[in-house]
Motif scaffolding. Structure first.
Motif, mmCIF file in Angstrom:
data_model
loop_
_atom_site.group_PDB
_atom_site.id
_atom_site.type_symbol
_atom_site.label_atom_id
_atom_site.label_comp_id
_atom_site.label_asym_id
_atom_site.label_seq_id
_atom_site.Cartn_x
_atom_site.Cartn_y
_atom_site.Cartn_z
ATOM 1 N N ARG A 193 32.815 -57.492 95.051
ATOM 2 C CA ARG A 193 32.577 -58.712 94.263
ATOM 3 C C ARG A 193 33.798 -59.039 93.421
ATOM 4 N NH1 ARG A 193 29.906 -54.578 91.946
ATOM 5 N NH2 ARG A 193 30.255 -54.143 89.749
ATOM 6 N N LEU A 194 33.848 -60.297 93.022
ATOM 7 C CA LEU A 194 34.880 -60.774 92.108
ATOM 8 C C LEU A 194 34.257 -60.990 90.744
ATOM 9 C CD1 LEU A 194 36.580 -63.347 94.462
ATOM 10 C CD2 LEU A 194 37.522 -61.157 93.750
ATOM 11 N N GLU A 195 34.921 -60.511 89.731
ATOM 12 C CA GLU A 195 34.506 -60.753 88.360
ATOM 13 C C GLU A 195 35.582 -61.606 87.719
ATOM 14 O OE1 GLU A 195 33.519 -56.906 86.742
ATOM 15 O OE2 GLU A 195 31.747 -56.747 88.023
ATOM 16 N N GLU A 196 35.513 -61.826 86.422
ATOM 17 C CA GLU A 196 36.450 -62.749 85.776
ATOM 18 C C GLU A 196 37.903 -62.450 86.113
ATOM 19 O OE1 GLU A 196 35.757 -63.590 81.672
ATOM 20 O OE2 GLU A 196 33.595 -63.490 81.959
ATOM 21 N N THR A 197 38.387 -61.300 85.732
ATOM 22 C CA THR A 197 39.795 -60.968 85.981
ATOM 23 C C THR A 197 39.948 -59.785 86.914
ATOM 24 O OG1 THR A 197 39.873 -59.534 84.043
ATOM 25 C CG2 THR A 197 40.524 -61.849 83.729
ATOM 26 N N ASN A 224 38.129 -50.832 90.420
ATOM 27 C CA ASN A 224 38.444 -52.164 89.895
ATOM 28 C C ASN A 224 39.945 -52.379 89.979
ATOM 29 O OD1 ASN A 224 35.745 -52.575 89.094
ATOM 30 N ND2 ASN A 224 36.107 -51.560 87.157
ATOM 31 N N ARG A 230 42.439 -59.161 89.890
ATOM 32 C CA ARG A 230 42.216 -60.173 90.936
ATOM 33 C C ARG A 230 43.497 -60.701 91.533
ATOM 34 N NH1 ARG A 230 37.357 -64.414 89.849
ATOM 35 N NH2 ARG A 230 38.001 -65.152 91.891
ATOM 36 N N GLU A 231 44.562 -60.754 90.725
ATOM 37 C CA GLU A 231 45.810 -61.339 91.219
ATOM 38 C C GLU A 231 46.463 -60.502 92.323
ATOM 39 O OE1 GLU A 231 47.049 -59.201 87.345
ATOM 40 O OE2 GLU A 231 45.545 -60.718 87.773
#
Length: 70
Positions: free
Chosen positions: A6-10, A22, A25-26
């Motif tokens: 999953r994707l979360e905020e950052t 974790n 995201r970048e």
């Protein structure tokens, strides 16, 4: 195998053979989707393994069809 859970905020939550991790995201491609199979490059970034992702999606679809009888 590394799978985007999953994707979360950052952050992106990745499922690996050793458990969940974790990462920022970048480090992932902009068009990545949950369930995509990823490969990590030497520089720490990730790319989508298109063939492995497609094979995984087809396997999951076949399993769903068997379970639902559709």
């Amino acid at each position: 195998m590394i799978i985007l859970d999953r994707l979360e905020e950052t952050l992106a939550v990745l499922e690996t053979d050793d458990g969940m991790v974790n990462v920022p995201r970048e480090l992932l491609p902009a068009d990545v989707r949950e369930g995509d199979v990823l490969r990590q490059a030497a520089d720490g970034t990730y790319t989508t393994d298109t063939a492995a992702t497609q094979a995984r999606r087809e396997k999951l679809l076949a399993r769903t069809r068997r379970m639902t009888g559709k």
